[in-house]
Design an enzyme around this catalytic site. Sequence first.
Site, PDB file in Angstrom:
ATOM      1  N   HIS A 215      -3.141  -4.846  -4.148  1.00  0.00           N
ATOM      2  CA  HIS A 215      -3.490  -5.060  -5.521  1.00  0.00           C
ATOM      3  C   HIS A 215      -4.950  -5.436  -5.591  1.00  0.00           C
ATOM      4  O   HIS A 215      -5.598  -4.690  -6.520  1.00  0.00           O
ATOM      5  CB  HIS A 215      -2.496  -5.458  -6.172  1.00  0.00           C
ATOM      6  CG  HIS A 215      -1.031  -5.065  -6.279  1.00  0.00           C
ATOM      7  ND1 HIS A 215       0.289  -5.519  -6.390  1.00  0.00           N
ATOM      8  CD2 HIS A 215      -0.506  -3.627  -5.772  1.00  0.00           C
ATOM      9  CE1 HIS A 215       1.244  -4.618  -6.437  1.00  0.00           C
ATOM     10  NE2 HIS A 215       0.646  -3.511  -6.012  1.00  0.00           N
TER      11      HIS A 215
ATOM     12  N   ASP B  11      -1.848 -11.180  -8.821  1.00  0.00           N
ATOM     13  CA  ASP B  11      -1.977 -11.250  -7.311  1.00  0.00           C
ATOM     14  C   ASP B  11      -3.133 -11.790  -6.711  1.00  0.00           C
ATOM     15  O   ASP B  11      -3.355 -12.503  -5.657  1.00  0.00           O
ATOM     16  CB  ASP B  11      -1.882  -9.729  -6.860  1.00  0.00           C
ATOM     17  CG  ASP B  11      -0.377  -9.278  -6.898  1.00  0.00           C
ATOM     18  OD1 ASP B  11       0.513 -10.077  -6.904  1.00  0.00           O
ATOM     19  OD2 ASP B  11      -0.344  -7.840  -7.522  1.00  0.00           O
TER      20      ASP B  11
END
Length: 365
Positions: free
Chosen positions: A203, A300
Amino acid sequence: MKTKVTILGGGNGAFAAAADLTSRGYLVTIYEDERFRANVEGILESRTIHCAGVGPVGDFRIEKVTFDLGEALEGTDVIMPIAPAYAQEVVAKSLAPYLKPGDKIVLTPGSTGGALVFAKVLRDAGKLEGVRIAEMHTLPYATRKVDPSTVNILLMCDLLYFAAFPAKYNQEMYELVKPMFPAICLVSDVLETSLNNGNASSHPAPVVLNAGKIEYYGKHFHYKEGITPSVAKVNQEIDNERMRICEAFGYQKVDIKERLYRMGYCPKADDLYQSYQGSKEIFLKIEGPNDLNGRYLTEDAPCSLVAMAELAKVAGVSTPLMDSVVYLASALKTENYWETGRTLEKLGLAGMNKEEIGQLLQFGY
């Protein structure tokens, strides 16, 4: 008697889990913070979730939807927080006053370090004694809400790494959760689940590398557009760093391509780009992030990459690519993720060496 499950949260995963578990006979209550009332507004009156996709299909009437945490927890057998990693500390603090010995918490998912964050918060509050905590490495579903009462499940994961904190309770918690989520696979401890959170590899880097395009157009498909062959090479190098951390702590190394295949997201492929591109019914259909506030960056980078890079330092592993993405993500968001992210202090591991961390993981505080 039917097992009572209290889901904390009202997002995509919470709706999917509520429908799935209800379809299999569990009594499900959804609790949502009043501040996020809009998340559950569509099911407040009917208590009915419409579910489509590859999982259970149909209308599933859950037991209760409430904004009262005490009411939600009354008589529950399993407490299941389904929340972004950056909200886990807040959720743990809100939960602490209501907990009692014998309560069982299953983080769905723990992401990177969720069980450790919960354990530290509860210890600091004097509420950890007798409470069992467990986590799985990722959400059991690829899923998105399509309207206020409907959730579409794109994938029921075939593999979910699972462990308890401390690991001396692994078998007890595994036997509790296995009937609920048959795909769970017991691993050594919650650091092994944490280090297999694939979001860290998939991500943040592509969002950083596509920041200009995302901001300019305001519409983006992360996997279909954002991960080109060259960007996939960066993801693979980040995953190689992650695997070196796993190896340093004595865990099995599972490459991102193999794990995505085992979970059911992607076909077998020789390189990571082909792995992503082969996920035509899942990854390539997922829209977003359409701005730089999306969780692929704001969750993330600080909660997964920072945690992994901090653990790497303890183990003597170099992580130049993880570090670079954290610095760039921090600059993009004008926030020092090394300070605000998931540090060793927040994980309850500050000042510990690798051996001391291992003892904590197995036996607790």
